[in-house]
Each structure stands twice: as C-alpha cells, then as structure tokens.
Design a protein around this motif. Structure first.
Motif, PDB file in Angstrom:
ATOM      1  N   THR A  49     -67.221  -9.759  30.356  1.00  0.00           N
ATOM      2  CA  THR A  49     -66.729 -10.286  31.629  1.00  0.00           C
ATOM      3  C   THR A  49     -67.360 -11.645  31.906  1.00  0.00           C
ATOM      4  O   THR A  49     -66.667 -12.586  32.323  1.00  0.00           O
ATOM      5  CB  THR A  49     -67.036  -9.298  32.773  1.00  0.00           C
ATOM      6  N   GLU A  50     -68.647 -11.771  31.654  1.00  0.00           N
ATOM      7  CA  GLU A  50     -69.330 -13.058  31.843  1.00  0.00           C
ATOM      8  C   GLU A  50     -68.790 -14.117  30.891  1.00  0.00           C
ATOM      9  O   GLU A  50     -68.648 -15.285  31.265  1.00  0.00           O
ATOM     10  CB  GLU A  50     -70.833 -12.888  31.640  1.00  0.00           C
ATOM     11  N   ARG A  51     -68.482 -13.712  29.658  1.00  0.00           N
ATOM     12  CA  ARG A  51     -67.958 -14.668  28.672  1.00  0.00           C
ATOM     13  C   ARG A  51     -66.611 -15.244  29.106  1.00  0.00           C
ATOM     14  O   ARG A  51     -66.250 -16.343  28.691  1.00  0.00           O
ATOM     15  CB  ARG A  51     -67.819 -14.014  27.303  1.00  0.00           C
ATOM     16  N   LEU A  52     -65.871 -14.498  29.920  1.00  0.00           N
ATOM     17  CA  LEU A  52     -64.578 -15.008  30.386  1.00  0.00           C
ATOM     18  C   LEU A  52     -64.736 -16.258  31.253  1.00  0.00           C
ATOM     19  O   LEU A  52     -63.782 -17.004  31.435  1.00  0.00           O
ATOM     20  CB  LEU A  52     -63.818 -13.923  31.145  1.00  0.00           C
ATOM     21  N   GLU A  59     -61.658 -22.597  26.332  1.00  0.00           N
ATOM     22  CA  GLU A  59     -61.020 -23.663  25.556  1.00  0.00           C
ATOM     23  C   GLU A  59     -60.439 -23.172  24.230  1.00  0.00           C
ATOM     24  O   GLU A  59     -59.597 -23.839  23.640  1.00  0.00           O
ATOM     25  CB  GLU A  59     -62.023 -24.788  25.286  1.00  0.00           C
ATOM     26  N   ASP A  60     -60.889 -22.031  23.756  1.00  0.00           N
ATOM     27  CA  ASP A  60     -60.446 -21.497  22.465  1.00  0.00           C
ATOM     28  C   ASP A  60     -59.534 -20.293  22.724  1.00  0.00           C
ATOM     29  O   ASP A  60     -59.997 -19.203  23.026  1.00  0.00           O
ATOM     30  CB  ASP A  60     -61.679 -21.083  21.651  1.00  0.00           C
ATOM     31  N   SER A  61     -58.236 -20.506  22.598  1.00  0.00           N
ATOM     32  CA  SER A  61     -57.287 -19.456  22.969  1.00  0.00           C
ATOM     33  C   SER A  61     -57.450 -18.184  22.128  1.00  0.00           C
ATOM     34  O   SER A  61     -57.295 -17.075  22.638  1.00  0.00           O
ATOM     35  CB  SER A  61     -55.844 -19.964  22.879  1.00  0.00           C
ATOM     36  N   LYS A  62     -57.778 -18.342  20.842  1.00  0.00           N
ATOM     37  CA  LYS A  62     -57.978 -17.151  20.008  1.00  0.00           C
ATOM     38  C   LYS A  62     -59.217 -16.367  20.442  1.00  0.00           C
ATOM     39  O   LYS A  62     -59.193 -15.147  20.514  1.00  0.00           O
ATOM     40  CB  LYS A  62     -58.093 -17.533  18.535  1.00  0.00           C
ATOM     41  N   LEU A  64     -60.591 -16.484  23.421  1.00  0.00           N
ATOM     42  CA  LEU A  64     -60.292 -15.936  24.745  1.00  0.00           C
ATOM     43  C   LEU A  64     -59.490 -14.643  24.610  1.00  0.00           C
ATOM     44  O   LEU A  64     -59.797 -13.642  25.269  1.00  0.00           O
ATOM     45  CB  LEU A  64     -59.515 -16.953  25.584  1.00  0.00           C
ATOM     46  N   GLN A  65     -58.501 -14.659  23.746  1.00  0.00           N
ATOM     47  CA  GLN A  65     -57.689 -13.467  23.534  1.00  0.00           C
ATOM     48  C   GLN A  65     -58.542 -12.320  22.988  1.00  0.00           C
ATOM     49  O   GLN A  65     -58.412 -11.173  23.419  1.00  0.00           O
ATOM     50  CB  GLN A  65     -56.542 -13.768  22.580  1.00  0.00           C
ATOM     51  N   LYS A  66     -59.454 -12.610  22.072  1.00  0.00           N
ATOM     52  CA  LYS A  66     -60.335 -11.585  21.496  1.00  0.00           C
ATOM     53  C   LYS A  66     -61.260 -11.007  22.563  1.00  0.00           C
ATOM     54  O   LYS A  66     -61.416  -9.787  22.658  1.00  0.00           O
ATOM     55  CB  LYS A  66     -61.157 -12.210  20.360  1.00  0.00           C
ATOM     56  N   VAL A  67     -61.858 -11.862  23.376  1.00  0.00           N
ATOM     57  CA  VAL A  67     -62.772 -11.404  24.433  1.00  0.00           C
ATOM     58  C   VAL A  67     -62.006 -10.548  25.436  1.00  0.00           C
ATOM     59  O   VAL A  67     -62.477  -9.476  25.833  1.00  0.00           O
ATOM     60  CB  VAL A  67     -63.468 -12.602  25.125  1.00  0.00           C
ATOM     61  N   MET A  68     -60.826 -10.997  25.826  1.00  0.00           N
ATOM     62  CA  MET A  68     -60.022 -10.229  26.778  1.00  0.00           C
ATOM     63  C   MET A  68     -59.607  -8.877  26.188  1.00  0.00           C
ATOM     64  O   MET A  68     -59.646  -7.854  26.882  1.00  0.00           O
ATOM     65  CB  MET A  68     -58.781 -11.030  27.191  1.00  0.00           C
ATOM     66  N   SER A  69     -59.254  -8.864  24.921  1.00  0.00           N
ATOM     67  CA  SER A  69     -58.851  -7.628  24.260  1.00  0.00           C
ATOM     68  C   SER A  69     -60.028  -6.648  24.152  1.00  0.00           C
ATOM     69  O   SER A  69     -59.883  -5.457  24.449  1.00  0.00           O
ATOM     70  CB  SER A  69     -58.303  -7.948  22.871  1.00  0.00           C
ATOM     71  N   ASP A  70     -61.180  -7.158  23.744  1.00  0.00           N
ATOM     72  CA  ASP A  70     -62.372  -6.313  23.630  1.00  0.00           C
ATOM     73  C   ASP A  70     -62.759  -5.739  24.993  1.00  0.00           C
ATOM     74  O   ASP A  70     -63.093  -4.558  25.108  1.00  0.00           O
ATOM     75  CB  ASP A  70     -63.550  -7.100  23.052  1.00  0.00           C
ATOM     76  N   ARG A  71     -62.684  -6.572  26.009  1.00  0.00           N
ATOM     77  CA  ARG A  71     -63.026  -6.134  27.368  1.00  0.00           C
ATOM     78  C   ARG A  71     -62.040  -5.067  27.837  1.00  0.00           C
ATOM     79  O   ARG A  71     -62.431  -4.041  28.381  1.00  0.00           O
ATOM     80  CB  ARG A  71     -63.016  -7.325  28.321  1.00  0.00           C
TER      81      ARG A  71
END
Length: 119
Positions: A49-52, A59-62, A64-71
């Motif tokens: 959540t903090e990384r979001l 700035e890195d869409s891939k 961001l997508q990975k962090v959102m998916s993992d979360r």
C-alpha cells in the motif's frame, strides 16, 4: 513475501469462510504459526500500500500493475484477519467488564450479553 499465490489464495479462502459468522471466526483457534503468517501477510499488504505512493512505482506501469496485483491478492485475507483481531479485542473487553462488574447484576448481564453476541 515468502508465500506463493496458491498459499495466499488458500489462506484467503480459508479466512473468508471462517469469518462468515462471528461464531465461526471466534471459535477458530489460530496457532502461533498461523498468526505469524497472517501478521506477515498484513505487513506485506501495508508495505505494498505504501509503495503505491512511491513516484518510482507510479512512473513504471508494469511495476505499478505488479504492486497493485500483489496487494489485491492479499487484501481479502488481511481484511478478514483484521476483523478477527477486532472481534478478539471486543471479546476481551467484554470479559474484563464482566470481571469488573463485581456485584452489579445489570452490568454483569450486559457484559454477558455482549460476550454471547461476539462469540
């Protein structure tokens, strides 16, 4: 994290089904190992959540997508575990109230009713 997606999904499924009713959630005794795992999942969720909010992630869409998916994969487990913890705290408070009620039958009955409702 230390957990494979299958383990997280299994834990999510298990926690979701055990918190369907308050009685089921509170009657389920979690051992220290399970609590440790759930605390670890919650810490990972909070870190994700903090990384979001991290500009490098944004700035890195891939990434961001990975962090959102993992979360998202651990969100249901974390919400169920937090509900479980909240109910345990409420139960502990009601039990303390019962003990501190002394000779006051109304206060004891109120605490008893609250304990029954939580369990």
């Amino acid at each position: 994290w230390g957990f494979s997606p299958a383990v997280v999904n299994n834990r999510r499924s298990t926690m979701a089904s055990t918190t369907m009713t308050t009685t089921t959630a509170l009657s389920m005794a979690l051992d220290k190992a399970m609590i440790g795992r759930l605390d670890g999942i919650r810490r990972s969720y909070q870190a994700l959540t903090e990384r979001l909010g991290d500009p490098d992630v944004l700035e890195d869409s891939k990434l961001l997508q990975k962090v959102m998916s993992d979360r998202a994969s651990s969100e249901e487990v974390v919400m169920a575990y937090e509900e479980y913890c909240r109910l345990l705290e409420e139960l502990e408070g009601a039990k303390e109230l019962f003990q501190e009620a002394g000779d006051d039958p109304e206060l004891k009955e109120m605490a008893r009713a609250e304990i029954k409702e939580i369990e």
